[in-house]
Enzyme design. Structure first.
Site, short mmCIF file in Angstrom:
data_model
loop_
_atom_site.label_atom_id
_atom_site.label_comp_id
_atom_site.label_asym_id
_atom_site.label_seq_id
_atom_site.Cartn_x
_atom_site.Cartn_y
_atom_site.Cartn_z
N ASP A 275 0.99 0.97 6.53
CA ASP A 275 0.01 0.35 5.63
C ASP A 275 -0.58 -0.89 6.27
OD1 ASP A 275 1.60 -2.22 4.29
OD2 ASP A 275 2.94 -0.57 4.79
N GLY B 43 5.16 -4.50 7.88
CA GLY B 43 4.44 -3.32 7.43
C GLY B 43 3.95 -2.52 8.63
N GLU B 44 2.86 -1.79 8.45
CA GLU B 44 2.22 -0.98 9.49
C GLU B 44 3.02 0.27 9.86
OE1 GLU B 44 1.52 -3.35 12.96
OE2 GLU B 44 0.44 -4.93 11.90
N GLY B 45 4.24 0.43 9.33
CA GLY B 45 5.14 1.48 9.79
C GLY B 45 6.10 0.97 10.84
N VAL C 201 2.93 -2.17 15.41
CA VAL C 201 3.41 -0.78 15.35
C VAL C 201 3.00 -0.01 16.59
CG1 VAL C 201 1.44 0.22 14.09
CG2 VAL C 201 3.73 1.20 13.83
#
Length: 337
Positions: free
Chosen positions: A168, A308-310, A90
């Protein structure tokens, strides 16, 4: 119930009329036109304002069901340090769109004594409980984490954020997300459990068993009771983040399966908050599809992502900016010579 303002329906109608008057066939720009009208309603003006200041907040925490993952629990703490180094997925993708990334330790099972104090300032606990045999959180922790999420959104908005993205990081978080979606929507574990970090079919079968046991455990009926039993401090904090964005009238771009599950919980607390959310991308996890359908949200992108992670939501930012540019800068049919 938390009161949430409604987007400006008058601005939406004005935007739709302007889009129909642009130098193009009616509806020729498809989803971009829908997004332009949505942004106009969110901003209460036509054209909507540019999305110059994008903030990603990554909620990091460990989960007691981490054994269902293809990676060990220690990866969560290691990844917090990677975020801080600016070398995570991200981080790299956010730089391409000029977005800022912030990581917050909500429930990492590590003291992280070597990382900056602001990262640890909002810690609720060290890891969440194994939801197949015990509650994820102690009494009161879900509401505390929810308020942490609200305060983080408030900080970002007060310092200029135009668009919020929840990220996340936590080994085991797809199992937690599946349990939350299954519980809210009344779906069996088999339907909502995916491969997460990339487990094989045997690993997925074990994960289904864990989530099924979790769903069979007794729990309260309210959203905070649900997160206490089946969620995590990160899920509660993410829900608070989503709600506060809506309360402040700032658009929120959901990422993948974890933010989708948190959004279902957040809607139980503030039903009108969903009007301020967009879905950035389609995850490969099945529970996200169920969550987005229930929320009435259609993903902007579908790239087969599961990091994930955005990271998926960040990649949808250029599409939102394109939608804003279209309604702002295109000419009108009436002006043609």
């Amino acid at each position: 119930m938390i009161e949430v303002p409604l987007p400006d329906s008058r601005a939406r109608e004005e935007a739709l009329a302007r889009l129909d008057a642009l130098v193009k066939p009616l509806g020729a720009l498809g989803r971009l036109e829908e997004l332009a009208a949505w942004l106009s309603a969110a901003h209460g003006t036509v054209p909507p304002r540019p999305l110059d200041d994008v903030r990603v907040v990554v909620f990091a925490g460990d989960h007691g069901v981490s054994a269902t993952s293809a990676y060990p629990r220690e990866v969560t703490a290691a990844m917090v340090r990677v975020f801080l180094s600016g070398r995570s997925g991200v981080n790299v993708l956010a730089r391409q769109v000029g977005a800022q990334v912030r990581v917050v330790d909500i429930a990492v099972d590590d003291d992280l004594a070597d990382v900056p104090a602001p990262v640890r300032a909002h810690k609720i606990r060290r890891g969440s409980g194994a939801i197949d045999v015990e509650d994820a959180l102690a009494p009161g922790e879900a509401s505390r984490a929810f308020e942490v999420g609200r305060s983080l959104a408030d900080e970002e908005i007060s310092s200029g954020a135009d668009l919020l993205i929840p990220g996340d990081m936590g080994i085991g978080n797809t199992a937690v997300a599946a349990a939350l979606v299954g519980a809210v929507l009344g779906l069996p574990a088999e339907d909502v459990v995916g491969t997460g970090t990339g487990v094989d079919e045997a690993g997925r079968a074990r994960k289904v068993e864990v989530v099924a046991r979790a769903l069979a455990r007794p729990r309260g009926s309210g959203p905070f009771e649900l997160v206490t039993a089946l969620g995590s401090a990160c899920a509660a904090a993410t829900a608070g983040f989503l709600v506060e964005g809506a309360v402040r009238g700032v658009p929120v771009l959901l990422d993948g399966v974890f933010s989708g599950a948190a959004a279902l919980v957040a809607r139980e607390i503030a039903p009108d908050a969903v009007r301020w959310w967009l879905a950035g991308h389609r995850s490969t996890e099945p529970s996200q599809a169920f969550a987005l359908k229930a929320l009435g949200l259609t993903p902007i992108l579908d790239l087969g992502l599961r990091l994930g992670e955005g990271s998926g939501a960040v990649q949808a930012v250029p599409t939102l900016r394109a939608a804003q540019a279209v309604i702002s800068d295109m000419g009108l049919l009436a002006d043609l010579a």
